[in-house]
Design an enzyme around this catalytic site. Structure first.
Site, PDB file in Angstrom:
ATOM      1  N   HIS A  66       0.593  -0.982  -0.075  1.00  0.00           N
ATOM      2  CA  HIS A  66       0.385  -0.035   0.018  1.00  0.00           C
ATOM      3  C   HIS A  66       1.202   0.811   0.199  1.00  0.00           C
ATOM      4  O   HIS A  66       0.577   2.243  -0.424  1.00  0.00           O
ATOM      5  CB  HIS A  66      -0.721   0.149   1.388  1.00  0.00           C
ATOM      6  CG  HIS A  66      -1.915  -0.516   1.158  1.00  0.00           C
ATOM      7  ND1 HIS A  66      -2.981  -1.126   1.544  1.00  0.00           N
ATOM      8  CD2 HIS A  66      -2.478  -1.865   0.083  1.00  0.00           C
ATOM      9  CE1 HIS A  66      -3.819  -1.581   1.229  1.00  0.00           C
ATOM     10  NE2 HIS A  66      -3.112  -2.719   0.431  1.00  0.00           N
ATOM     11  N   ASP A 240      -6.852 -18.876   2.076  1.00  0.00           N
ATOM     12  CA  ASP A 240      -6.423 -19.909   1.886  1.00  0.00           C
ATOM     13  C   ASP A 240      -7.257 -20.956   2.363  1.00  0.00           C
ATOM     14  O   ASP A 240      -5.781 -21.438   4.139  1.00  0.00           O
ATOM     15  CB  ASP A 240      -5.093 -19.971   2.220  1.00  0.00           C
ATOM     16  CG  ASP A 240      -4.022 -21.072   0.890  1.00  0.00           C
ATOM     17  OD1 ASP A 240      -4.734 -21.946   1.020  1.00  0.00           O
ATOM     18  OD2 ASP A 240      -3.019 -20.758   0.634  1.00  0.00           O
TER      19      ASP A 240
END
Length: 321
Positions: A66, A240
């Site tokens: 970011h 995940d």
């Protein structure tokens, strides 16, 4: 196995990074004479923190991503601004955690190398060390960045979980990153978490007709609907499942099975190049994934950097001098 992978990655990086000069003024070992203790100090801070809170790995990786995608890798995401007008107050950054690790690293370095190491370099090192702490990839981090003085909430325009492949490729190309980098860096989702509000439309009203996203495996969609009700604003989901604390290949396997959590994950199958890279990771059992991830992280870490006399070396990472 993880140790041997890291050794291979390190050897490849020595060849890659020392054979090619970096025109932006970054280099491995920038502080070798002025602060030789740098990497050991940062690593200790990161490992101590992650021994207590291993889930910090993903937020620290995202923090570097970011930072680099807004104004370049200049540490601007770290700045506190009056009236919450800095980057860290933008909606995509509200879920970032681990700023204290940056602060602690800076404080420790100021005791031995005052006024030498930039916060933007600390963040780059922290992101790498966080992955190593999870037995993930390691890479040689180029340093020499200087810190920016500007952080503006209105400039935060990051790739979104809702983006299609055209938008994703365009955003990455604007930072000097290609389709392979997009896929490889998306692989960082192997340790990620997502929140239900980012899935509501995909599960319940994708086209405005009360339907779910047809690109999402129907069985997986049913499981997600059990966890995320339409009004749920707090539940966090593993990107995940069953493996989110381990940096591994399983993210790509899930994407190939149409079980990527976000639209941006599913979008990787919508372009011939990105789809080929996803399938290549599966076909080769991720033999080059750790190395490729490091290469892409180094490329991203060169985005819009301030070097030489540009910017500054902050005294504290939360405020400009």
């Amino acid at each position: 196995m993880a140790a041997s992978k890291r050794l291979v990655v390190s050897c490849l990086f020595l060849v890659l990074l020392f054979a090619q000069a970096n025109s932006q003024g970054l280099k491995v070992g920038f502080y070798s004479k002025t602060c030789p203790q740098l990497e050991g100090i940062v690593k200790k801070v990161v490992f101590d923190a992650m021994n207590k809170a291993p889930t910090l790995g993903a937020p620290l990786l995202r923090m570097f991503f970011h930072d680099c995608f807004v104004r370049g890798c200049d540490g601007s995401v770290l700045l506190d601004k009056p009236n919450n007008q800095g980057e860290k107050s933008a909606v995509p950054n509200l879920s970032l955690r681990g700023f204290g690790i940056i602060d602690d690293s800076k404080a420790a370095l100021e005791k031995v190398c005052p006024g030498i190491v930039s916060c933007s370099d600390i963040l780059a090192l922290v992101a790498r060390d966080a992955m190593v702490a999870l037995e993930g990839p390691s890479w040689e981090v180029e340093t020499g960045r200087r810190d920016g003085r500007v952080s503006n909430i209105n400039e935060v325009n990051l790739p979104s979980p809702f983006d299609n492949i055209t938008k994703l490729i365009s955003d990455f190309r604007s930072k000097g990153l290609n389709e392979k980098d997009l896929v490889i860096l998306s692989g960082g989702h192997t340790i990620g978490m997502g929140h239900c509000p980012l899935l509501t439309n995909r599960l319940y009203n994708f086209t405005g007709k009360g339907d779910s996203d047809p690109s999402l495996d129907s069985e997986y969609a049913a499981k997600l609907r059990k966890k995320c009700k339409p009004t749920d604003t707090t539940t966090a989901l593993e990107m995940d499942p069953g493996s989110f604390k381990t940096f591994d290949l399983s993210y790509f396997t899930l994407v190939a099975k149409r079980r990527g959590l976000f639209q941006s994950d599913a979008a990787l199958l919508d372009n011939s190049k990105t789809r080929a890279y996803v399938l290549q990771q599966i076909r080769t059992h991720g033999s080059m994934f750790f190395n490729d991830f490091g290469v892409s992280m180094v490329k991203m870490g060169r985005t819009g950097v301030l070097t030489g006399k540009a910017g500054e070396i902050r005294k504290t990472c939360r405020s400009a001098n």
